[in-house]
Design a protein around this motif. Structure first.
Motif, PDB file in Angstrom:
ATOM      1  N   VAL A 160       0.832  -1.199   0.000  1.00 23.22           N
ATOM      2  CA  VAL A 160       0.000   0.000   0.000  1.00 23.22           C
ATOM      3  C   VAL A 160       0.876   1.263   0.000  1.00 23.22           C
ATOM      4  CG1 VAL A 160      -1.788   1.256   1.267  1.00 23.22           C
ATOM      5  CG2 VAL A 160      -1.909  -1.224   1.076  1.00 23.22           C
ATOM      6  N   LYS A 161       2.016   1.204   0.673  1.00 19.54           N
ATOM      7  CA  LYS A 161       3.029   2.274   0.673  1.00 19.54           C
ATOM      8  C   LYS A 161       2.475   3.647   1.005  1.00 19.54           C
ATOM      9  CE  LYS A 161       5.928  -0.076  -2.673  1.00 19.54           C
ATOM     10  NZ  LYS A 161       6.386  -0.135  -4.046  1.00 19.54           N
ATOM     11  N   GLY A 162       1.748   3.743   2.096  1.00 18.20           N
ATOM     12  CA  GLY A 162       1.298   5.041   2.567  1.00 18.20           C
ATOM     13  C   GLY A 162       0.058   5.612   1.896  1.00 18.20           C
ATOM     14  N   ALA A 163      -0.452   4.958   0.883  1.00 18.37           N
ATOM     15  CA  ALA A 163      -1.678   5.437   0.240  1.00 18.37           C
ATOM     16  C   ALA A 163      -2.879   5.109   1.121  1.00 18.37           C
ATOM     17  CB  ALA A 163      -1.850   4.772  -1.123  1.00 18.37           C
ATOM     18  N   VAL A 164      -3.901   5.905   1.019  1.00 18.18           N
ATOM     19  CA  VAL A 164      -5.169   5.557   1.645  1.00 18.18           C
ATOM     20  C   VAL A 164      -5.864   4.594   0.694  1.00 18.18           C
ATOM     21  CG1 VAL A 164      -7.428   6.401   2.391  1.00 18.18           C
ATOM     22  CG2 VAL A 164      -5.369   7.747   2.850  1.00 18.18           C
ATOM     23  N   ALA A 165      -6.321   3.479   1.229  1.00 19.06           N
ATOM     24  CA  ALA A 165      -7.010   2.471   0.423  1.00 19.06           C
ATOM     25  C   ALA A 165      -8.211   1.963   1.215  1.00 19.06           C
ATOM     26  CB  ALA A 165      -6.064   1.323   0.095  1.00 19.06           C
ATOM     27  N   THR A 166      -9.334   1.824   0.527  1.00 14.11           N
ATOM     28  CA  THR A 166     -10.535   1.297   1.171  1.00 14.11           C
ATOM     29  C   THR A 166     -11.307   0.469   0.157  1.00 14.11           C
ATOM     30  OG1 THR A 166     -12.474   1.842   2.519  1.00 14.11           O
ATOM     31  CG2 THR A 166     -11.911   3.400   0.757  1.00 14.11           C
ATOM     32  N   SER A 167     -11.784  -0.687   0.604  1.00 15.77           N
ATOM     33  CA  SER A 167     -12.430  -1.642  -0.298  1.00 15.77           C
ATOM     34  C   SER A 167     -13.939  -1.660  -0.132  1.00 15.77           C
ATOM     35  CB  SER A 167     -11.894  -3.055  -0.041  1.00 15.77           C
ATOM     36  OG  SER A 167     -10.518  -3.113  -0.339  1.00 15.77           O
ATOM     37  N   ARG A 168     -14.620  -1.973  -1.249  1.00 12.51           N
ATOM     38  CA  ARG A 168     -16.060  -2.128  -1.253  1.00 12.51           C
ATOM     39  C   ARG A 168     -16.413  -3.350  -2.088  1.00 12.51           C
ATOM     40  NH1 ARG A 168     -14.878   1.261   1.887  1.00 12.51           N
ATOM     41  NH2 ARG A 168     -15.961   3.194   2.385  1.00 12.51           N
ATOM     42  N   ASN A 169     -17.431  -4.105  -1.657  1.00 12.26           N
ATOM     43  CA  ASN A 169     -17.862  -5.231  -2.483  1.00 12.26           C
ATOM     44  C   ASN A 169     -18.648  -4.698  -3.677  1.00 12.26           C
ATOM     45  OD1 ASN A 169     -20.675  -5.037  -1.946  1.00 12.26           O
ATOM     46  ND2 ASN A 169     -20.520  -6.447  -0.224  1.00 12.26           N
ATOM     47  N   TRP A 170     -18.907  -5.597  -4.632  1.00 14.60           N
ATOM     48  CA  TRP A 170     -19.501  -5.147  -5.884  1.00 14.60           C
ATOM     49  C   TRP A 170     -20.893  -4.543  -5.699  1.00 14.60           C
ATOM     50  CZ3 TRP A 170     -17.111  -3.583  -9.859  1.00 14.60           C
ATOM     51  CH2 TRP A 170     -17.813  -3.320 -11.034  1.00 14.60           C
ATOM     52  N   ASN A 171     -21.694  -5.074  -4.768  1.00 11.46           N
ATOM     53  CA  ASN A 171     -23.012  -4.481  -4.516  1.00 11.46           C
ATOM     54  C   ASN A 171     -22.877  -3.017  -4.126  1.00 11.46           C
ATOM     55  OD1 ASN A 171     -24.544  -6.744  -5.080  1.00 11.46           O
ATOM     56  ND2 ASN A 171     -24.785  -7.342  -2.944  1.00 11.46           N
ATOM     57  N   THR A 172     -21.919  -2.717  -3.279  1.00  7.49           N
ATOM     58  CA  THR A 172     -21.712  -1.338  -2.839  1.00  7.49           C
ATOM     59  C   THR A 172     -21.199  -0.475  -3.983  1.00  7.49           C
ATOM     60  OG1 THR A 172     -21.368  -2.056  -0.565  1.00  7.49           O
ATOM     61  CG2 THR A 172     -20.532   0.131  -1.150  1.00  7.49           C
ATOM     62  N   VAL A 173     -20.295  -1.004  -4.788  1.00 12.21           N
ATOM     63  CA  VAL A 173     -19.798  -0.268  -5.956  1.00 12.21           C
ATOM     64  C   VAL A 173     -20.973   0.151  -6.835  1.00 12.21           C
ATOM     65  CG1 VAL A 173     -18.457  -0.486  -8.104  1.00 12.21           C
ATOM     66  CG2 VAL A 173     -17.522  -1.375  -5.944  1.00 12.21           C
ATOM     67  N   VAL A 174     -21.849  -0.794  -7.138  1.00 11.10           N
ATOM     68  CA  VAL A 174     -22.999  -0.528  -8.003  1.00 11.10           C
ATOM     69  C   VAL A 174     -23.972   0.446  -7.330  1.00 11.10           C
ATOM     70  CG1 VAL A 174     -25.025  -1.597  -9.098  1.00 11.10           C
ATOM     71  CG2 VAL A 174     -22.775  -2.686  -9.264  1.00 11.10           C
ATOM     72  N   LYS A 175     -24.227   0.261  -6.051  1.00 11.19           N
ATOM     73  CA  LYS A 175     -25.158   1.125  -5.328  1.00 11.19           C
ATOM     74  C   LYS A 175     -24.662   2.568  -5.291  1.00 11.19           C
ATOM     75  CE  LYS A 175     -28.885   1.809  -2.917  1.00 11.19           C
ATOM     76  NZ  LYS A 175     -30.212   1.659  -3.490  1.00 11.19           N
ATOM     77  N   LEU A 176     -23.361   2.771  -5.098  1.00 13.20           N
ATOM     78  CA  LEU A 176     -22.826   4.131  -5.078  1.00 13.20           C
ATOM     79  C   LEU A 176     -22.951   4.795  -6.451  1.00 13.20           C
ATOM     80  CD1 LEU A 176     -19.747   3.691  -2.737  1.00 13.20           C
ATOM     81  CD2 LEU A 176     -21.934   4.798  -2.208  1.00 13.20           C
ATOM     82  N   VAL A 177     -22.791   4.023  -7.508  1.00 11.34           N
ATOM     83  CA  VAL A 177     -23.008   4.558  -8.853  1.00 11.34           C
ATOM     84  C   VAL A 177     -24.470   5.009  -8.975  1.00 11.34           C
ATOM     85  CG1 VAL A 177     -23.114   3.982 -11.316  1.00 11.34           C
ATOM     86  CG2 VAL A 177     -21.136   3.279  -9.947  1.00 11.34           C
ATOM     87  N   GLU A 178     -25.390   4.159  -8.552  1.00  9.11           N
ATOM     88  CA  GLU A 178     -26.815   4.501  -8.614  1.00  9.11           C
ATOM     89  C   GLU A 178     -27.138   5.733  -7.774  1.00  9.11           C
ATOM     90  OE1 GLU A 178     -28.938   1.030  -7.272  1.00  9.11           O
ATOM     91  OE2 GLU A 178     -28.293  -0.164  -8.992  1.00  9.11           O
ATOM     92  N   MET A 179     -26.589   5.806  -6.563  1.00  9.56           N
ATOM     93  CA  MET A 179     -26.906   6.905  -5.658  1.00  9.56           C
ATOM     94  C   MET A 179     -26.338   8.244  -6.126  1.00  9.56           C
ATOM     95  SD  MET A 179     -26.496   5.047  -1.952  1.00  9.56           S
ATOM     96  CE  MET A 179     -27.038   6.473  -0.978  1.00  9.56           C
ATOM     97  N   THR A 180     -25.288   8.221  -6.920  1.00 10.64           N
ATOM     98  CA  THR A 180     -24.690   9.469  -7.396  1.00 10.64           C
ATOM     99  C   THR A 180     -25.155   9.841  -8.801  1.00 10.64           C
ATOM    100  OG1 THR A 180     -22.699   8.280  -8.155  1.00 10.64           O
ATOM    101  CG2 THR A 180     -22.618   9.289  -5.958  1.00 10.64           C
ATOM    102  N   ARG A 181     -26.014   9.037  -9.364  1.00 18.08           N
ATOM    103  CA  ARG A 181     -26.550   9.331 -10.695  1.00 18.08           C
ATOM    104  C   ARG A 181     -27.490  10.528 -10.610  1.00 18.08           C
ATOM    105  NH1 ARG A 181     -28.165   4.226 -12.393  1.00 18.08           N
ATOM    106  NH2 ARG A 181     -26.112   3.967 -13.300  1.00 18.08           N
ATOM    107  N   ASP A 182     -27.397  11.422 -11.579  1.00 14.85           N
ATOM    108  CA  ASP A 182     -28.285  12.598 -11.603  1.00 14.85           C
ATOM    109  C   ASP A 182     -29.668  12.224 -12.075  1.00 14.85           C
ATOM    110  OD1 ASP A 182     -26.521  14.488 -10.595  1.00 14.85           O
ATOM    111  OD2 ASP A 182     -25.587  14.775 -12.557  1.00 14.85           O
TER     112      ASP A 182
END
Length: 182
Positions: A160-182
């Motif tokens: 990771v070497k000092g980067a901020v990293a955070t994981s999400r499962n695919w359901n969450t990935v898709v849901k965040l796309v839906e929630m941010t859609r205009d």
């Protein structure tokens, strides 16, 4: 013009530490002047609209506000709707034919290159696989993240070497796309 964003908080509401109730997170975002605030699950996913165009400024402001409100620091990534959609569309694995628990995206605070992961013996972890994207890593873990030895190897501090990293499962990935859609 306002932009829709998702805030991805790292490491909250797990294992008894760093408790951030979602109602209070929504209040913090609202107090920062953001609109259309909503949260998803208890694991640190919030969406909002803002006139600010710099996602790094938004992340820094939210980190500071969380520290003031809760008394601890929480690493936070903020990504706009266009980026979230592009990451989902660029998935190199057949997402529609996999269970959500088998596919994860790790979002990084900075670009990730193959040399960062050179120490990870990918062949030793098959059938688990990973691929790199735009400040993202896609992980296919057929037995789920909790049993993934590749996920452990990919999250070592030397990788990771000092980067901020955070994981999400695919359901969450898709849901965040839906929630941010205009």
């Amino acid at each position: 013009m306002t932009t829709k964003y998702a805030a991805l908080l790292r490491g909250i509401n797990v294992g008894g530490g760093k408790k951030v109730p979602m109602a209070e997170l929504r209040a913090v975002l609202g107090a920062l002047g953001h609109a259309d605030v909503a949260t998803y699950l208890q694991s640190g996913n919030a969406v909002f609209s803002s006139d600010e165009k710099d996602a790094n400024v938004l992340a820094a402001e939210l980190e500071q506000a969380i520290e003031e409100a809760f008394g601890f620091r929480v690493d936070t990534l903020v990504r706009d709707a266009e980026y979230l959609r592009a990451v989902a569309e660029a998935c190199p694995f057949p997402a529609s034919s996999l269970e959500a628990r088998q596919l994860h995206v790790t979002y990084f605070s900075e670009p990730v290159t193959a040399d960062r992961f050179a120490s990870v013996d990918a062949a030793a972890h098959l059938p688990e696989e990973f691929r790199l994207g735009d400040r993202a890593l896609y992980l296919y873990a057929p037995d789920g993240l909790g049993r993934s030895k590749l996920a452990v190897a990919l999250s070592r501090p030397a990788v990771v070497k000092g980067a901020v990293a955070t994981s999400r499962n695919w359901n969450t990935v898709v849901k965040l796309v839906e929630m941010t859609r205009d």
